[in-house]
Scaffold this motif. Structure first.
Motif, mmCIF file in Angstrom:
data_model
loop_
_atom_site.group_PDB
_atom_site.id
_atom_site.type_symbol
_atom_site.label_atom_id
_atom_site.label_comp_id
_atom_site.label_asym_id
_atom_site.label_seq_id
_atom_site.Cartn_x
_atom_site.Cartn_y
_atom_site.Cartn_z
ATOM 1 N N LEU A 18 135.841 75.891 46.915
ATOM 2 C CA LEU A 18 134.524 75.332 46.572
ATOM 3 C C LEU A 18 134.450 75.060 45.066
ATOM 4 O O LEU A 18 133.966 74.007 44.631
ATOM 5 N N TYR A 19 134.963 76.010 44.282
ATOM 6 C CA TYR A 19 134.970 75.825 42.831
ATOM 7 C C TYR A 19 135.793 74.591 42.458
ATOM 8 O O TYR A 19 135.340 73.734 41.689
ATOM 9 N N ASP A 20 136.988 74.508 43.014
ATOM 10 C CA ASP A 20 137.880 73.386 42.674
ATOM 11 C C ASP A 20 137.233 72.051 43.026
ATOM 12 O O ASP A 20 137.290 71.087 42.254
ATOM 13 N N GLU A 21 136.621 72.000 44.206
ATOM 14 C CA GLU A 21 135.972 70.755 44.636
ATOM 15 C C GLU A 21 134.827 70.384 43.685
ATOM 16 O O GLU A 21 134.707 69.234 43.249
ATOM 17 N N ALA A 22 133.999 71.392 43.349
ATOM 18 C CA ALA A 22 132.845 71.109 42.476
ATOM 19 C C ALA A 22 133.319 70.630 41.109
ATOM 20 O O ALA A 22 132.825 69.621 40.576
ATOM 21 N N TYR A 23 134.293 71.337 40.538
ATOM 22 C CA TYR A 23 134.778 70.949 39.216
ATOM 23 C C TYR A 23 135.365 69.532 39.251
ATOM 24 O O TYR A 23 135.051 68.695 38.399
ATOM 25 N N GLU A 24 136.173 69.274 40.259
ATOM 26 C CA GLU A 24 136.843 67.979 40.349
ATOM 27 C C GLU A 24 135.808 66.844 40.495
ATOM 28 O O GLU A 24 135.950 65.779 39.886
ATOM 29 N N ASN A 25 134.780 67.078 41.285
ATOM 30 C CA ASN A 25 133.745 66.041 41.444
ATOM 31 C C ASN A 25 132.973 65.806 40.149
ATOM 32 O O ASN A 25 132.664 64.667 39.796
ATOM 33 N N TYR A 29 133.439 62.212 38.824
ATOM 34 C CA TYR A 29 132.328 61.335 39.225
ATOM 35 C C TYR A 29 131.004 61.593 38.514
ATOM 36 O O TYR A 29 130.041 60.863 38.723
ATOM 37 N N LEU A 30 130.923 62.685 37.746
ATOM 38 C CA LEU A 30 129.625 62.956 37.127
ATOM 39 C C LEU A 30 129.674 62.805 35.613
ATOM 40 O O LEU A 30 129.024 61.930 35.057
ATOM 41 N N ASN A 31 130.401 63.697 34.966
ATOM 42 C CA ASN A 31 130.377 63.710 33.507
ATOM 43 C C ASN A 31 131.641 64.419 33.030
ATOM 44 O O ASN A 31 131.642 65.640 32.826
ATOM 45 N N PRO A 32 132.742 63.659 32.878
ATOM 46 C CA PRO A 32 134.032 64.293 32.577
ATOM 47 C C PRO A 32 134.010 65.242 31.373
ATOM 48 O O PRO A 32 134.459 66.385 31.497
ATOM 49 N N PRO A 33 133.485 64.822 30.204
ATOM 50 C CA PRO A 33 133.563 65.775 29.084
ATOM 51 C C PRO A 33 132.722 67.029 29.313
ATOM 52 O O PRO A 33 133.125 68.130 28.963
ATOM 53 N N LEU A 40 135.616 75.335 30.400
ATOM 54 C CA LEU A 40 136.066 76.197 29.304
ATOM 55 C C LEU A 40 135.111 77.366 29.066
ATOM 56 O O LEU A 40 135.526 78.445 28.672
ATOM 57 N N SER A 41 133.823 77.127 29.328
ATOM 58 C CA SER A 41 132.830 78.186 29.131
ATOM 59 C C SER A 41 132.816 79.173 30.286
ATOM 60 O O SER A 41 132.021 80.102 30.289
ATOM 61 N N GLY A 42 133.629 78.909 31.304
ATOM 62 C CA GLY A 42 133.693 79.843 32.437
ATOM 63 C C GLY A 42 132.570 79.667 33.432
ATOM 64 O O GLY A 42 132.266 80.595 34.194
#
Ligand code: PLP
Length: 441
Positions: A18-25, A29-33, A40-42
């Motif tokens: 779930l974490y991997d999917e959320a981060y990847e999306n 698709y949302l806001n890469p930076p 990085l902030s955990g």
């Protein structure tokens, strides 16, 4: 099974998936930076929340001291608000718009009853920036003037009008030119008001600057603003999107000076953190002057929808029935005093702590420290956030239902995080503040 329950993983095979999917999306698709900064902030994935607590994908609990930047005055998912919304959802979720909707009228009446003085007529939208946008348009239409006076480092939202009266250049420069005829004055300085307000349509001001870095103006500042507006014919717009509904220890921040603005904006906590809403409430004469003969000049399809209104009516009931505002001063004092103690113990890292009610900020000596302190607090299970216009300011803005024990837990997390920042980063200012402050006490 995680504390979040069996259905909380939204169909993902594991918490990590779930974490991997959320981060990847987010990244794709949302806001890469922003996705990278959050990683990085955990930042984990939020999956459930109740009261003062958010649970992440791995079942870890966090005390929510970021509080949705002021949204969760009642805590998360207050059962009375959720029940009201659920009932309305089954009855009729959005307005057909061609008939009277009973809830929006009831909410407008309620706001007229609880807002200061003769504030009477409401306009509803879906966010704080729309509330401010509406207030600015109202002021121009009601006065026939264009100039709007605002304050340096203010934050009123990010749509073009609200951004124009906000104060942080970095957010504004790429969109220039913004609204013409906007003047920014130093916040809290009464002396400059009278001359600046001559022929202005409005003075828009936060009773306490939130995103500007939790800045509490001197007592009497809003009274001076009221007097200057009365003298010039400018409308006083109190932006209470963040300070309203108990946050500062009174129902509305402008009560601190006992003044009645011409327009008061609300959003964030108004619907109890369950359905988005924004609103302004205006004096009847002001509204009549603007829209008395043109009722469709400013409208919103979703503004004042039945779900948001059901949520807001229930949230206002909870605020009243549970007498939540009464405890805010005592809780806020405990939080602020604890923050003062941390500031005194770590003067190399913390410049000062300040705030009003449960809007408390810890100003660091450098933005660099914030990049360690916020993630370290998160690791210890406490959310906090910096403010938008001052990123060396750690805001502590918990729900009004927070307990003394939770405040102590958050303070312990903050202290430990400050300690880590000092150990890891040393003195980012290059000056030995400890020696200096020892010498001066
Ligand atoms: C005082 C004030 N006004 C307006 C806004 C904008 O609200 P929103 O983010 O809902 O558009 C904010 C948001 O932080 C705020 O603090």
């Amino acid at each position: 099974m995680s504390a979040a329950g069996p259905n909380a993983l939204y169909g993902a095979p594991s918490p990590q998936a779930l974490y991997d999917e959320a981060y990847e999306n987010y990244r794709a698709y949302l806001n890469p930076p922003l996705a990278r900064v959050m990683k990085l902030s955990g930042s984990p994935v939020e999956v459930r929340a109740s009261g003062t607590t958010i649970w992440d994908h791995a079942g870890k609990a966090y005390l929510d001291f970021a509080g949705g930047y002021g949204v969760f005055t009642l805590g998360h998912s207050h059962p009375r608000v959720v029940a009201a919304v659920r009932e309305q959802l089954e009855r009729m979720s959005l307005s057909g718009k061609t008939m009277f909707d009973p809830l929006v009228g009831r909410l407008a009446k309620r706001l007229a009853e609880i807002t200061p003085g003769d504030l009477a007529i409401s306009f509803f939208a879906n966010s704080g920036t729309e509330a401010v946008e509406g207030a600015l348009k109202l002021a121009r239409a009601a006065t026939g003037r264009t100039k709007v006076v605002a304050t340096q480092n203010a934050f009123h939202g990010k749509t073009l009008g609200a951004l124009s009266v906000s104060g942080r250049d970095a957010y504004k420069a790429p969109f220039a030119p913004l609204l013409a005829d906007v003047v920014h004055l130093p916040y809290g300085d009464s002396a400059v008001l009278a001359s600046a307000l001559a022929d202005a349509a409005a003075f828009v001001v936060e009773p306490v600057q939130g995103e500007g870095g939790i800045v509490v103006p001197p007592l009497g500042y809003l009274s001076a603003a009221r007097a200057a507006c009365d003298a010039s014919g400018a409308l006083l717009i109190a932006d209470e999107v963040q300070t309203g509904l108990g946050r500062c220890g009174m129902l509305f921040g402008c009560e601190r000076d006992g003044i009645v603005p011409d327009v008061l904006t609300l959003a964030k906590g108004l619907s109890g953190g369950v359905v988005p809403i924004g609103a302004y409430v205006a004096r009847r004469t002001v509204w009549e002057a603007a829209y008395g003969r043109a009722p469709l000049l400013h409208t919103s399809t979703f503004g004042g929808n039945p779900l948001a209104c059901a949520a807001a009516l229930a949230a206002l009931d909870v605020l009243r029935d549970d007498d939540l505002v009464r405890s805010v001063h005592a809780r806020g004092r405990r939080l602020l005093q604890g923050a003062h103690r941390i500031a005194a113990a770590y003067p190399e890292v913390v410049r000062e702590a300040r705030g009003l009610g449960l809007l408390v900020g810890v100003e660091l000596r450098s933005e660099g420290y914030a990049g360690t302190i916020v993630p370290e607090m998160l690791k210890s299970g406490v959310t906090a956030a910096w403010t938008l216009n001052m990123q060396r300011m750690i805001r502590l803005e918990p729900p009004l239902i927070v307990t003394d024990a939770e405040i102590d837990t958050a303070l312990a997390a903050l202290r430990a995080a400050v300690e880590v920042a000092r150990e890891r980063l040393g003195d980012l200012n290059g000056a030995n503040v400890t020696e200096h402050s020892r010498a001066s006490t």
